[in-house]
Design an enzyme around this catalytic site. Structure first.
Site, PDB file in Angstrom:
ATOM      1  CG  ASN A 154      20.005 -16.802  58.173  1.00 46.30           C
ATOM      2  OD1 ASN A 154      18.812 -16.584  57.982  1.00 46.30           O
ATOM      3  ND2 ASN A 154      20.898 -15.847  58.202  1.00 46.30           N
ATOM      4  CD  GLU A 253      16.675  -5.747  57.494  1.00 48.51           C
ATOM      5  OE1 GLU A 253      17.800  -5.658  56.958  1.00 48.51           O
ATOM      6  OE2 GLU A 253      16.289  -4.981  58.376  1.00 48.51           O
ATOM      7  CB  CYS A 287      22.176 -11.248  56.210  1.00 50.65           C
ATOM      8  SG  CYS A 287      21.636 -10.684  57.811  1.00 50.65           S
ATOM      9  CD  GLU A 461      13.844  -6.955  60.423  1.00 50.67           C
ATOM     10  OE1 GLU A 461      14.802  -7.592  59.962  1.00 50.67           O
ATOM     11  OE2 GLU A 461      12.830  -7.482  60.936  1.00 50.67           O
TER      12      GLU A 461
END
Ligand code: NAD
Length: 480
Positions: A154, A253, A287, A461
């Protein structure tokens, strides 16, 4: 965007393109047009082994390089990305179906990751711990060795840079596996990093192929000492099992169904704009999309009266003035259609949008859609659509908003819209999410730590925090 050009992708290992004997390939199609734009190599265990060995051989010299020098190389990669920004944005847009403007923003962010972590490379170190005489005790932050980075489709280069730059900054070497749907920009950046920025061969390797054929053997490879995975909960679980067996650390993630909560004292103009953007940016293939709108019941009707026309006014797909482009993969497009069918079968009320028609020759375009009449137990209130679809629920009181927001398997993001600072702070503390945004959804930058609660994953992250996840801590105590 111009005429589609050919983007053939090969593995990139030890500083050069690698073509396997009897290599197999898959066609790469542009989701906005359906045109074949190139082909992507599909590797297997052999290519994974070659790449892992390459990363392992390059490790000691990269680890032992003066951190300031490592940092300079990363900053140079950032500069190189800027120098090639338009070309990379065009590649990304073609490969993913996202708008050129969106792709350009992501390329800019990718450059920032390399610059930021390049700058941090020589200021991330351990502590001296005072335990009294006759001892000297201190900690060292040491890299793991070979890091495997497995990525989705994505935001391809953005997610790659987010994972690769901090891993390299602290002295790891990397084998990255982009999605087989969108590998082009990472392969190009890895090549230019070696050819133009002095990145030693083998420090960053890219292997191409499917999750089954390449992703799984990569996680299982004995040289791999840490895994960073971005993608679905399903794949995250599978990778987690292998990592647990091997006792190697993992950053996950995963997905989300993030609530965006609007209180009756919110700035309505800002909230309407923010709510629309939160679920439509990149066609909702984000997300952390704010895909679950929780409205205080006293403002429900008025808010929807403003929201629905704002959504209807959005141009998308191949329309002039579009604010988002195509759905990136055929499989995802089919999932979006199925989500609409589910919404209707569960009795939700569609206020605008809906499933795509079957017009021949059109790209994979999905209309921005709002469903009301949604209750917390419905699947469309609980499952991620990864599409420009908003499900609307209502609550009476603040404590109900908290309970409803937290009633989710996920915990990635949460938005709060209120003018009451005390309420904002109470909500920020009570929400089970790795990111809470007050009065601007998705506010933040490369400097702000990012990650999930619950099934949205673990580890972090972005920010300085990411560096702690790419290092292991050694404590040294000396009797003087
Ligand atoms: P996916 O899990 O199917 O694939 C992601 C990557 O993992 C791909 O490279 C794939 O080839 C690989 N893979 C799949 N199965 C694997 C396995 N068993 N072992 C090793 N590798 C495997 O996900 P997707 O469809 O590409 O991406 C969409 C999902 O990713 C959504 O759920 C979305 O929420 C999530 N996502 C999360 C973030 C985040 O930062 N939290 C960012 C983007 C996407």
């Amino acid at each position: 965007m111009g005429k589609a050009r050919t983007m053939n992708c090969e593995h990139f290992i030890a500083g050069r393109s690698v073509v396997e004997p009897n290599a197999s390939y898959v066609d790469n199609r542009a989701p906005a047009t359906g045109e074949v734009i190139g082909r992507v190599a599909l590797g297997g265990v052999e290519i994974v082994d070659t790449a892992a060995q390459s990363a392992s051989s390059a490790f000691a010299a990269w680890r032992d390089m003066r951190p300031m020098e490592r940092g300079r190389i990363l900053v140079d990669i950032g500069r190189m990305i800027r120098a090639n920004a338009l070309r990379l944005a065009e590649m990304e847009a073609l490969d993913t179906g996202k708008l050129l403007e969106q792709a350009a923003g992501e390329i800019e962010t990718s450059a920032q990751y390399f610059e930021y972590y390049g700058g941090l490379a020589n200021i991330f170190y351990g502590d001296v711990i005072n335990i009294g005489a006759p001892y000297h005790s201190y900690t060292r932050r040491e890299p793991f060795g070979v890091v495997a980075t497995i990525l989705p489709w994505n935001a391809p280069l953005n997610q790659a840079a987010r994972a690769v730059a901090p891993a390299l900054a602290v002295g790891n070497t990397v084998v990255a596996k982009p999605s087989e749907e969108t590998p082009s920009t990472l392969v190009e950046v890895a090549r230019l990093a070696v050819e133009q920025c002095g990145l030693p061969p083998g420090v960053l390797n890219v292997v191409l192929g499917t999750g089954r054929e390449v992703g799984e053997p990569l996680v299982a490879h004995p040289r791999v000492r840490k895994v960073m995975f971005t993608g679905s909960v399903r794949a995250g679980r599978e990778i987690g099992r292998v990592a647990a067996e091997r006792i190697i650390p993992l950053t996950l993630e995963l997905g989300g169904k993030s609530p965006n909560i609007v209180f009756d004292d919110a700035d309505f103009d800002a909230a309407v704009t923010g709510v629309v953007r939160a679920f439509t940016v990149n066609a909702g293939q984000v997300c952390i999309a704010g895909s679950r709108l929780l409205l205080q019941s006293s403002i429900r009707d008025e808010f929807l009266r403003r929201l629905v026309p704002a959504v209807e006014a959005l141009k998308y797909g191949d329309q002039d003035g579009a604010v988002f482009g195509a759905i990136t993969t055929v499989a995802q497009f089919e999932r979006v259609q199925a989500f609409h069918e589910l919404a209707i079968s569960e009795g939700a009320v569609r206020l605008t949008g809906g499933a795509a028609g079957a017009e021949a020759g059109r790209g994979l375009f999905a209309a921005p859609t709002v469903y009301s009449g949604v209750t917390p137990d419905m699947r469309i209130a609980r499952e991620e659509a990864f599409a420009p679809i908003l499900t609307v629920l209502t609550f009476e009181e603040e404590h109900q908003a908290v309970a409803m927001a937290n009633d989710s398997e996920f915990g990635l993001g949460a938005g709060v819209w209120t003018r009451d600072l005390s309420r904002a702070l109470r909500m920020a503390a009570a929400l089970e999410a790795g990111q809470v945004f007050v009065n601007e959804y998705m506010a933040g930058g490369i400097e702000t730590p990012f990650g999930g609660y619950k099934n949205s994953g673990y580890g972090r992250e972005k920010g300085i925090e990411a560096l702690t996840h790419y290092t292991q801590l050694k404590c040294v105590t000396i009797r003087i």
